[in-house]
Design an enzyme around this catalytic site. Structure first.
Site: not given
Length: 1177
Positions: A414-416, A575, A688, A690, A807, A833, A837
């Site tokens: 996992d990433k986050t 922005k 992930t 994300d 995603r 975590d 997951d």
């Protein structure tokens, strides 16, 4: 703009089509009797309630089921069934050649040891279940809310939740304390994100259900889809008071959400317990078995087959001997009792089955459990995997998978929260071509800039650039002031005051980081209303009237806000991603080249970049544009397209203000850990939820991706993964296809592999992945073409040194792991975590949970838990590798000592008329594997190591021995069996030849061979020990002491006189061991037995010196091996800028802010905000 909610849209599926699902799930509010009437088929003819309760049970046993279920599980092992059969056979007097207790006692010890371990593991699961089931909540009962626990929640209940509580079940949001019944939630346990998302109640429930009496009288009925695993989709209808109100995913609170920034909310439970979506994504708990354990099952079958064939041949020999020679010997004729040779052959067959049964010794499984348990304790006790900040140690939650840690080939991460801390930090900026935030090259340690003059500074910003503060506070650099004004105005951050402090809540963590940075530098966002933003700019409070907010989306990759300044002018601040902003700059916009150069520098440092721009808007153009925008906003068809066209018209001719650089803090040591694991031959895949931009940015930061890699994305994948040629699929038009342009032939696949020199990485998104995984969902099994597609995808991905899947849902994560396991046959490890997951962790061979910020769901379902990703290299390269080496050497030499001991009976059969007579004393057979030879091999299995932990980390290439299964496999087992066969020949025939000229005494011969066997086995193990310790020496000494002590005791005349049938060797050992001739025979036998091992070891050292020898040599020279370079330069030939403003999974809060639905009433601008920041210098 309207303050009302937009009209409800028909629920649609993820692919954009309207759902045709039948709404067969029916829930009535506040009516348990109605909901309990629905049943479904249970076991046999019994029925059970259709709706699950909210009690979670992950434990496997209870008081009544433990004994039968545990015994059933243990007898899944072929060896245990075999031992039980031996006990039964030994109970038959006609064929028994050994007492029944020689097998029964060890079998009971094995079952008891494993049973105790299983019940301890199950008690830990029981405590975890209780902690979850007893979490507090409020349930509406008898007209009022009463305190209850999660286990008391049922479908149809109305539940009240308060701020920071977890959602106990999947619920329909009825109302909340926020304006327009908004509800802010954190979905970290679902998708790994800690930024806020919102849900909103239906207008009909928001307007009516705001008191306890009205909630108690609520009798609405919800018709919706059946429970499923789709986290981002929901379809249903609320029937109430004669009306029908469509329900989509924006109205649903899922189990695992955490209520944030919302004081109170009320929900109607739709799915409880195992029916909730997060638990539907968790998958089933499966019993994990290691490669070596599965291999041991095959080895046991091979040994069993060998014993059966050998016993059959010996039985045939017994029958032939009986028919040819027994008639000529009067003593044998008297003993045969008139039975036929066939009968004797049949009885002898079972006698040999019993006497050869020690070839699969019971002690193997007893000590196997002990070794696993001790290895697990070594992991728990490792202080170098202790995380002092949280006082968290590594934990081996499973005690039977340790050696598998030394064979990992693919890691799914996992990433986050796993690779990153999910904490965004402002680092640098470039304004008017000047970069602020660079540290001087000569400085070693600078003090941060003093921000005590700013009463709103939160102390989190560590700024070392004095020039920035000097220019900003001098009020002379208008470009700099305009830049930070844009940061404090152009955003969708929500603010609230708590204990005199400002608390920001944002749709994305990077947006919060930018607003917080502006706050610390004196541009403080104080408050907002539906149409205004209040900012304190270096002590001066300014109110900006918000005329329009052009919200962020993943397609636009930017956001803008049109405001009227206090002076009366109109200004548009924008922005977004650098590419998007640069396309919309005015031709004469200054500092463009300097900003691009700065962006390249930021990219070199793997920072997330974001560009800011602005433009002044004329009154006439504004009036014309606002009418166009209002018309587009009110459109019933094509609304989004018309809004995009209006946005494009005003977002041009911008003036570049500058760029920001944000760092997503990685966990400590992540890049170094990934580099070390890659050197060990382990491939790392990042899965992930994300967005692609986020995942790719992190890929560069952790050194998983580099600028010299060829990145394959969606369109490349669709081209490469064409399943079949067009003409071959003309009869399968119903099969979805990725592309119609080309075919991935074998030659193209070979060409693709040739690109390995250029290095390639695969980046795939959830929708593309769903097509590949869809084959697994086919009703009749996977279609042939789709199976071929899956194989090609896995082969392509496996050829890439880096794979990033973004995603993806929790279920897709698990299916990816399953695909790799199915088509590559590699050992996989999944690490994460969060609850998102869990399914992946359960599906992989090894699941590792990180005790991070997202709760303990992953840890509770994992096999091992660690506090930081960096500890993974020590878990694998040290503990995993050592455990693999120890287990393999233990199994090899345990099989060697038992097989060499057992084969002696076979050679003895040729000299006793195939009568199944034992070659050793009964008690020697019983204690040989339990006491006489168990301690040396046990100490090897517990403490053996080839190199130190430091060398294991510095030379990760040594890890590959486990990946290639070099230490234990069919080849190693065959060599071990041949070695045991040769040793048994020497053990039998050298003493036999030595005793042949003399008057052969069976008891003396048996004691001599037994003594030689004990010394040979002990010496063989001693030769293979790489690292000598005090326990190793004591184990060998204890083994010899036990042998002689027990032998003298068991051969005593007292025991023989008391139990003459059980103790048949009175005084044999004493008389034999007094004879020097016997000791010469033992010495000769042991020496000859060791010659093959010594010769093989010498040849291996001379002819093929392994890397291990060099590591040993370097350890002697204080570890002169090359260390892992932790600070290698990260350079790019063509720097790639990566925008950070793509972190939010959903649309921003702009529409809610503009409509006023996200703002509390009656607050306006803050009174405290009118106070200055302090005396300006």
């Amino acid at each position: 703009m309207s303050l009302q909610q937009p009209p409800s849209k028909p629920a649609s599926s993820p692919d954009g089509t309207h759902s045709n699902r039948e709404h067969t799930w029916q829930v009535k509010a506040n009516d348990r009797d109605f909901n309990n009437q629905f049943t479904k088929k249970g076991f046999l003819c019994f029925k059970r309630r259709k709706y699950a309760d909210n009690v979670i049970k992950t434990r496997k046993y209870n008081v009544l089921t433990f004994l039968p279920f545990n015994l059933y599980e243990q007898f899944q092992r072929v060896a245990n069934v075999y031992f039980l059969l031996m006990v039964i056979l030994q109970g038959v007097p006609a064929i028994s050649t050994l007492p029944w207790h020689t097998t029964m006692i060890p079998l009971l010890m094995v079952l008891a040891t494993r049973g105790v371990k299983d019940i301890l593991d199950d008690m830990a699961r029981y405590r975890s279940d209780n902690e979850i089931n007893n979490r507090p909540c409020d349930i509406l009962h008898s007209g009022s809310f009463k305190a209850a626990r999660w286990r008391d929640v049922h479908v149809g209940d109305v539940v009240r939740l308060r701020k920071n509580q977890l959602i106990p079940a999947d619920m329909l949001l009825l109302s909340s304390s926020e304006p327009h019944s908004l509800c802010y939630v954190e979905t970290a346990d679902i998708d790994g994100e800690t930024n806020l998302k919102y849900r909103q109640a239906l207008s009909v429930t928001h307007e009516e259900l705001h008191t306890e009496d009205k909630l108690a009288a609520f009798d609405g009925r919800v018709l919706c889809e059946e429970p499923n695993s789709q986290l981002h989709f929901f379809s249903g209808v609320l029937h109430w008071r004669g009306g029908q109100h469509p329900i989509d995913n924006d109205r649903i609170l899922l189990r695992g959400f955490r209520l944030r920034n919302t004081h109170t909310c009320y929900g109607l439970v739709l799915f409880a317990g195992l029916d909730s979506k997060i638990l539907r994504n968790c998958g089933r708990t499966v019993v994990k078995r290691t490669r070596i354990e599965l291999l041991m099952n095959h080895v046991v079958l091979m040994i069993l087959l060998f014993l059966l064939v050998t016993s059959l041949l010996l039985a045939v020999g017994a029958g032939l001997w009986e028919s040819r020679f027994s008639g000529s010997l009067e003593a044998i004729v008297a003993l045969s009792e008139g039975f036929s040779p066939a009968y004797w052959g049949f009885v002898t067959f079972w006698g040999y089955i019993i006497i050869l049964s020690p070839a699969m010794p019971m002690a193997l499984y007893i000590t196997f459990e002990v070794i696993h348990l001790v290895h697990s304790r070594f992991i728990n006790w490792d202080l170098q995997m202790h995380f002092p900040e949280k006082d968290t140690y590594a934990s081996a939650r499973s005690t039977s998978l340790n050696e598998q840690l030394g064979q990992i080939e693919v890691i799914f991460s996992d990433k986050t929260g796993t690779l990153t801390q999910n904490i965004m930090t402002y680092k640098k900026c470039c304004v008017a071509g000047t970069v602020y935030g660079n540290l001087p090259a000569t400085s070693k340690k600078l003090k941060p800039v003093d921000l005590c003059w700013n009463r709103y500074a939160d102390g989190k910003l560590q700024l070392h650039d004095e020039l920035l503060m000097e220019r900003l506070r001098s009020q002379e650099d208008q470009d700099l002031r305009e830049f930070f004004r844009a940061l404090s105005v152009c955003h969708t951050v929500m603010v609230e005051e708590k204990d005199g402090d400002l608390l920001y809540q944002a749709a994305s963590p990077d947006e919060e980081a930018l607003v917080t940075a502006a706050r610390n530098l004196g541009f403080v966002f104080l408050s907002r209303t539906q149409d205004s933003v209040t900012v304190n700019e270096l002590g001066v409070e300014r109110h900006y009237h918000v005329l329009a907010m052009l919200d962020f989306s993943s397609q636009r990759r930017r956001m803008s806000v049109l405001v009227r300044e206090p002076e009366g002018g109109l200004k548009l601040y924008c922005k977004g991603a650098d590419i998007v902003i640069f396309e919309r700059l005015a031709p004469d916009s200054p500092h463009r080249d300097a900003t691009e150069k700065a962006l390249d520098g930021f990219a070199e440092e793997t920072l997330r970049t974001l560009c800011l721009a602005c433009r002044s808007v004329e009154e006439g153009f504004y009036r014309e544009w606002i009418d166009e925008h209002h018309h587009a906003n009110m459109a019933t068809q094509g609304r989004q397209q018309e809004l995009e066209a209006a946005y494009e018209r005003i977002e041009n001719n911008l003036t570049l203000l500058g760029a920001t650089a944000i760092e997503d803090r990685l966990q400590e040591g992540v890049p170094e850990t990934i580099r070390t694991l890659k050197r060990a031959g382990i491939k790392i895949w990042v899965l992930t939820g994300d967005k692609k931009e986020t995942a790719v940015n992190i890929g560069y930061s952790v050194k998983l991706l580099s600028s010299d890699m060829t990145i394959l994305e969606g369109k490349d994948l669709r081209t490469l993964l064409e399943p079949m040629q067009e003409e071959k699929s003309s009869d399968s038009n119903n099969i979805p296809r990725l592309s119609k342009e080309t075919v991935w032939t074998n030659q193209e696949l070979r060409d693709l592999h040739k690109l390995g020199a250029q290095r390639k990485a695969l980046v795939i998104t959830g929708p593309d992945l769903e097509f590949i995984l869809r084959a697994s969902d086919s009703a009749g099994g996977a279609h042939g073409q789709q199976v071929e597609l899956q194989k090609r995808f896995v082969e392509l991905a496996s050829s890439c040194p880096a794979v990033i899947c973004c995603r993806v849902t929790p279920l897709q994560k698990a299916r990816m792991v399953e695909l790799v396991r199915r088509y590559q046959g590699v050992v996989t490890l999944a690490i994460g975590d969060g609850a998102n997951d869990v399914n992946m962790i359960k599906t992989a061979h090894i699941g590792v949970g990180i005790s991070g910020q997202e709760g303990l769901q992953a840890v509770q379902c994992s096999d091992y838990s660690i506090a930081q990703f960096r500890f993974l290299q020590r878990l694998l390269l040290v503990h995993g590798r050592w455990s693999y080496i120890r287990i393999c050497k233990y199994l090899r030499f345990f099989l060697f000592k038992t097989l060499s001991f057992t084969f002696v009976h076979i050679w003895y059969s040729f000299f006793n008329g195939f009568t199944a007579q034992r070659g050793f004393e009964n008690w020697f057979i019983t204690f040989y594997t339990v006491l006489y030879t168990s301690f040396p091999v046990l100490s090897m299995g517990l403490l053996e190591k080839d190199v130190s932990d430091r060398a294991s980390l510095q030379c990760p290439e040594l890890y590959r021995v486990g990946q290639y299964q070099e230490l234990f496999g069919y080849r190693v087992f065959s060599v071990t069996m041949l070695h045991a066969l040769l040793t048994s020949l020497i053990l039998f025939f050298i003493p036999f030849g030595a005793f042949l000229p003399s008057a052969l005494d069976y008891q003396t011969f048996a004691v001599t061979v037994a003594t030689a066997a004990v010394f040979t086995t002990t010496a063989e193990i001693a030769l293979q020990i790489w690292t000598w310790t005090l326990p190793n020496a004591l184990a060998i000494l204890l083994s010899i002491v036990f042998y002689f002590t027990l032998t003298f005791m068991l051969h005593s005349f007292i025991l023989h006189q008391t139990w003459p049938k059980d103790f048949l060797f009175p005084g044999a050992s004493l008389s034999t061991l007094r004879d020097p001739y016997m000791w010469l025979i033992v010495l000769l036998t042991v020496t000859v037995c060791l010659l093959p091992s010594l010769t093989a070891r010498a040849l291996d050292t001379v002819l093929r010196p392994p890397d291990l020898h060099r590591v040993h040599s370097s350890e002697g020279q204080r570890m002169s091996v090359s260390t892992v370079e932790l600070r290698s330069g990260f350079q790019r030939d063509q720097p790639q800028r990566r925008s950070s403003y793509a972190f939010s999974q959903e649309r921003g809060f702009g529409e809610r802010i503009a409509s006023g639905t996200s703002l509390r009433k009656g607050k306006g601008s803050r009174r405290a905000g009118r106070q200055g920041l302090g005396e300006q210098q």
